[in-house]
Design a protein around this motif. Structure first.
Motif, PDB file in Angstrom:
ATOM      1  N   THR A  56      34.783  30.445  18.925  1.00 41.27           N
ATOM      2  CA  THR A  56      34.629  31.898  18.961  1.00 41.27           C
ATOM      3  C   THR A  56      33.844  32.422  17.772  1.00 41.27           C
ATOM      4  O   THR A  56      32.942  33.254  17.911  1.00 41.27           O
ATOM      5  CB  THR A  56      36.022  32.569  18.993  1.00 41.27           C
ATOM      6  OG1 THR A  56      36.806  31.964  20.018  1.00 41.27           O
ATOM      7  CG2 THR A  56      35.894  34.056  19.244  1.00 41.27           C
ATOM      8  N   ARG A  57      34.178  31.950  16.582  1.00 45.86           N
ATOM      9  CA  ARG A  57      33.553  32.458  15.361  1.00 45.86           C
ATOM     10  C   ARG A  57      32.050  32.250  15.379  1.00 45.86           C
ATOM     11  O   ARG A  57      31.263  33.174  15.134  1.00 45.86           O
ATOM     12  CB  ARG A  57      34.163  31.781  14.135  1.00 45.86           C
ATOM     13  CG  ARG A  57      33.548  32.225  12.811  1.00 45.86           C
ATOM     14  CD  ARG A  57      34.248  31.583  11.638  1.00 45.86           C
ATOM     15  NE  ARG A  57      35.564  32.160  11.398  1.00 45.86           N
ATOM     16  CZ  ARG A  57      36.709  31.646  11.831  1.00 45.86           C
ATOM     17  NH1 ARG A  57      36.699  30.553  12.561  1.00 45.86           N
ATOM     18  NH2 ARG A  57      37.850  32.223  11.574  1.00 45.86           N
ATOM     19  N   GLU A  92      33.240  39.653  28.124  1.00 51.45           N
ATOM     20  CA  GLU A  92      32.147  39.352  27.212  1.00 51.45           C
ATOM     21  C   GLU A  92      32.253  40.229  25.971  1.00 51.45           C
ATOM     22  O   GLU A  92      32.618  41.418  26.053  1.00 51.45           O
ATOM     23  CB  GLU A  92      30.824  39.612  27.936  1.00 51.45           C
ATOM     24  CG  GLU A  92      29.603  39.003  27.295  1.00 51.45           C
ATOM     25  CD  GLU A  92      28.384  39.150  28.170  1.00 51.45           C
ATOM     26  OE1 GLU A  92      27.462  38.341  28.023  1.00 51.45           O
ATOM     27  OE2 GLU A  92      28.362  40.085  29.020  1.00 51.45           O
ATOM     28  N   PHE A  93      31.946  39.649  24.816  1.00 51.68           N
ATOM     29  CA  PHE A  93      31.956  40.375  23.543  1.00 51.68           C
ATOM     30  C   PHE A  93      30.561  40.311  22.940  1.00 51.68           C
ATOM     31  O   PHE A  93      30.037  39.221  22.666  1.00 51.68           O
ATOM     32  CB  PHE A  93      32.970  39.761  22.588  1.00 51.68           C
ATOM     33  CG  PHE A  93      34.399  39.853  23.072  1.00 51.68           C
ATOM     34  CD1 PHE A  93      35.235  40.864  22.632  1.00 51.68           C
ATOM     35  CD2 PHE A  93      34.898  38.939  23.987  1.00 51.68           C
ATOM     36  CE1 PHE A  93      36.542  40.966  23.084  1.00 51.68           C
ATOM     37  CE2 PHE A  93      36.201  39.034  24.449  1.00 51.68           C
ATOM     38  CZ  PHE A  93      37.026  40.047  24.003  1.00 51.68           C
ATOM     39  N   ASP A 102      42.690  34.577  18.874  1.00 49.83           N
ATOM     40  CA  ASP A 102      41.526  33.924  18.283  1.00 49.83           C
ATOM     41  C   ASP A 102      40.403  34.936  18.029  1.00 49.83           C
ATOM     42  O   ASP A 102      39.771  34.939  16.975  1.00 49.83           O
ATOM     43  CB  ASP A 102      41.050  32.814  19.219  1.00 49.83           C
ATOM     44  CG  ASP A 102      40.004  31.919  18.577  1.00 49.83           C
ATOM     45  OD1 ASP A 102      40.189  31.530  17.416  1.00 49.83           O
ATOM     46  OD2 ASP A 102      39.002  31.615  19.249  1.00 49.83           O
ATOM     47  N   ILE A 103      40.172  35.799  19.006  1.00 44.45           N
ATOM     48  CA  ILE A 103      39.138  36.836  18.855  1.00 44.45           C
ATOM     49  C   ILE A 103      39.524  37.810  17.753  1.00 44.45           C
ATOM     50  O   ILE A 103      38.695  38.187  16.902  1.00 44.45           O
ATOM     51  CB  ILE A 103      38.935  37.581  20.184  1.00 44.45           C
ATOM     52  CG1 ILE A 103      38.375  36.621  21.241  1.00 44.45           C
ATOM     53  CG2 ILE A 103      38.004  38.781  20.007  1.00 44.45           C
ATOM     54  CD1 ILE A 103      38.415  37.178  22.650  1.00 44.45           C
ATOM     55  N   ALA A 104      40.780  38.230  17.727  1.00 44.87           N
ATOM     56  CA  ALA A 104      41.248  39.167  16.705  1.00 44.87           C
ATOM     57  C   ALA A 104      41.115  38.582  15.308  1.00 44.87           C
ATOM     58  O   ALA A 104      40.766  39.293  14.349  1.00 44.87           O
ATOM     59  CB  ALA A 104      42.699  39.555  16.985  1.00 44.87           C
ATOM     60  N   THR A 105      41.391  37.288  15.174  1.00 44.57           N
ATOM     61  CA  THR A 105      41.268  36.631  13.876  1.00 44.57           C
ATOM     62  C   THR A 105      39.831  36.680  13.374  1.00 44.57           C
ATOM     63  O   THR A 105      39.574  36.977  12.195  1.00 44.57           O
ATOM     64  CB  THR A 105      41.742  35.172  13.967  1.00 44.57           C
ATOM     65  OG1 THR A 105      43.125  35.150  14.345  1.00 44.57           O
ATOM     66  CG2 THR A 105      41.573  34.460  12.634  1.00 44.57           C
ATOM     67  N   LYS A 149      27.194  36.778  20.550  1.00 43.97           N
ATOM     68  CA  LYS A 149      27.691  36.931  21.913  1.00 43.97           C
ATOM     69  C   LYS A 149      28.751  35.874  22.193  1.00 43.97           C
ATOM     70  O   LYS A 149      28.554  34.689  21.927  1.00 43.97           O
ATOM     71  CB  LYS A 149      26.540  36.787  22.908  1.00 43.97           C
ATOM     72  CG  LYS A 149      26.937  36.928  24.360  1.00 43.97           C
ATOM     73  CD  LYS A 149      25.712  36.798  25.264  1.00 43.97           C
ATOM     74  CE  LYS A 149      26.062  36.910  26.731  1.00 43.97           C
ATOM     75  NZ  LYS A 149      24.874  36.809  27.604  1.00 43.97           N
ATOM     76  N   PHE A 150      29.869  36.317  22.726  1.00 41.71           N
ATOM     77  CA  PHE A 150      30.942  35.397  23.088  1.00 41.71           C
ATOM     78  C   PHE A 150      31.509  35.814  24.435  1.00 41.71           C
ATOM     79  O   PHE A 150      31.817  36.985  24.659  1.00 41.71           O
ATOM     80  CB  PHE A 150      32.050  35.416  22.028  1.00 41.71           C
ATOM     81  CG  PHE A 150      33.285  34.651  22.431  1.00 41.71           C
ATOM     82  CD1 PHE A 150      33.263  33.272  22.517  1.00 41.71           C
ATOM     83  CD2 PHE A 150      34.463  35.318  22.734  1.00 41.71           C
ATOM     84  CE1 PHE A 150      34.395  32.565  22.895  1.00 41.71           C
ATOM     85  CE2 PHE A 150      35.601  34.619  23.111  1.00 41.71           C
ATOM     86  CZ  PHE A 150      35.564  33.242  23.186  1.00 41.71           C
TER      87      PHE A 150
END
Length: 459
Positions: free
Chosen positions: A340-341, A455-456, A374-377, A349-350
């Motif tokens: 993710t990171r 999507e992020f 995981d995204i929040a971290t 883009k993730f």
């Protein structure tokens, strides 16, 4: 990435064309029945059709009447039809079965109740099996076995299930590659009042010479095998208040002295948690196994990197009483290690298929906790980064409804990141594209699973 043959195995890139099962040879059936007369009785009962099976397991998932009445008063039964008349049904549910929550299970816990659940599925879905292409009463066309079984529906649950027959091995022939990083998820159920003396349901990941050639010689996977692991689950321990799990390495043992271990699992007791979701996560040599939100194993040296794993399947060592049955459904195999990171911060883009929602709803399923955390971290560690959250759907249903749903789902993700993980909502924008921007063709179950994504985008 290593190529492999099959049994519960997954299709890598490309996904291999599906093969038809080959269990209808009369000579083979006669030979099998001659070998095991006890199994013949069960086979004959299954062959008579679903009515006789229904009579034997009509109390499936049925809780005590008093317990159900209490839950009904509290509004906790959930799902359509509740569970009071639980049993096998011949109705077939519509689309969305591969994302469906089991009736009565969707309300068993909130997102926060999964706060210790750190499972993150692989990047790309390569195999999905919900048995939607199979008729009730048939053995699934993409699978093989040396026992018997059939596709069924269970009242109070969504979609179709594979009922596993007695003493045999069951595997999908469409899977033929197993890399060093993958995740395997499936739903598992058993009949209520399951006998302690019936065998475990074993998920096997192994190196096998030729499963298509040798499977007819196997009973409980005691035949031709080389190296691998077994993960066994049973809905009852000796006390009957919890389930039981075992882990076993056979052949080349990467851990040296570690050959077998066994423990109780509070997450799998037939009267309290049935069905359950099983999640298996391989990262090179590391193995994690979860039953619902309970982490059963986290073993750093379970897999041998020198072994060419080419087989994943189910093994059933036998039922002590005829009414006992195991059922599996909603298999999902994804490949790739989560990063993710790197993808969000470096590439900007993730995209993830690991945030799951109730069918036709923006309600986030609690098993999405690991992905959201995981995204929040990543966002917390990069406090100046702002992102746009974009929801996507597959092409099933009305285009306008899908667009509206994708926007609502993106908004739900934004709310969860802010409310449950403390990410400043001002850093999060939302949008939805519906079915307009598919990541894969919508013609297959795997393609649809990859299109149901969030999507992020780094802004």
């Amino acid at each position: 990435m290593r190529s492999i043959s099959s049994i519960f195995i997954l299709t890598l890139i490309p996904i291999v064309s599906f093969a038809q099962i080959r269990i209808s040879d009369p000579t083979r059936v006669v030979e099998r029945q001659a070998e095991n007369r006890a199994n013949r009785k069960v086979d004959q009962a299954v062959d008579k059709g679903f009515d006789s099976l229904e009579e034997g397991i009509g109390n499936m998932f049925k809780k005590k009447k008093k317990e159900e009445e209490v839950k009904g008063e509290k509004g906790e039964t959930g799902g359509k039809g509740g569970r009071e008349e639980g049993g096998v049904s011949e109705r077939a549910d519509g689309e969305g079965a591969n994302e469906a929550a089991v009736s009565g299970k969707s309300e068993k816990g909130s997102l926060k109740s999964y706060s210790k659940f750190d499972f993150i599925p692989g990047d790309k879905v390569v195999a999905v099996e919900d048995f939607s292409q199979d008729a009730v009463g048939d053995f699934p066309a993409k699978w093989n076995t040396n026992s018997s079984g059939e596709v069924v529906t269970i009242e109070g649950t969504e979609g179709k299930w594979l009922l596993l027959g007695p003493e045999g091995v069951f595997y999908p022939e469409f899977v033929n590659a197993l890399p060093e990083n993958f995740t395997l998820e499936f739903m598992l159920a058993s009949t209520s009042d399951f006998s302690f003396y019936s065998g475990y349901l074993r998920a096997i990941i192994a190196e096998v010479a030729d499963p298509a050639k040798n499977f007819t010689h196997w009973k409980s996977f005691d035949g031709d095998k080389k190296n691998g692991i077994e993960l066994g689950l049973h809905p009852k321990n000796a006390g009957g208040q919890q389930g039981l799990a075992f882990f076993n390495v056979f052949g080349a043992d990467p851990a040296g002295s570690l050959m077998k271990n066994e423990k109780s699992i509070p997450a799998f007791h037939v009267h309290d948690h049935n069905p359950v979701k099983i999640s298996i996560w391989r990262q090179k040599t590391r193995l994690r196994l979860y039953v619902d939100d309970f982490k059963v194993w986290d073993l750093p040296r379970a897999f041998n990197q020198e072994t060419k794993y080419n087989f994943i399947g189910f093994s059933n060592a036998g039922y002590h009483q005829e009414a006992d049955k195991y059922f599996v459904s909603n298999l999902r195999i994804a490949v790739g290690a989560p990063d993710t990171r790197s993808k969000l911060i470096t590439e900007g883009k993730f995209s993830t298929t690991g945030i799951l929602f109730d069918v036709n709803s923006a309600n986030i399923k609690p098993e999405s906790y690991g992905v959201l955390k995981d995204i929040a971290t990543v966002l917390t560690e990069n406090g100046t980064v702002k992102v746009k959250i974009i929801g996507h759907t597959d092409s099933d249903g009305d285009e306008g409804s899908n667009l509206a749903l994708s926007k609502k789902r993106a908004a739900s993700v934004r709310e969860a990141l802010s409310k449950d993980f403390g990410v400043d909502a001002a850093r999060l924008e939302t949008d939805g594209k519906g079915e307009a921007e598919p990541a894969s063709p919508n013609g297959t179950s795997e393609g649809k699973a990859n299109n149901r994504r969030v999507e992020f985008l780094k802004m």
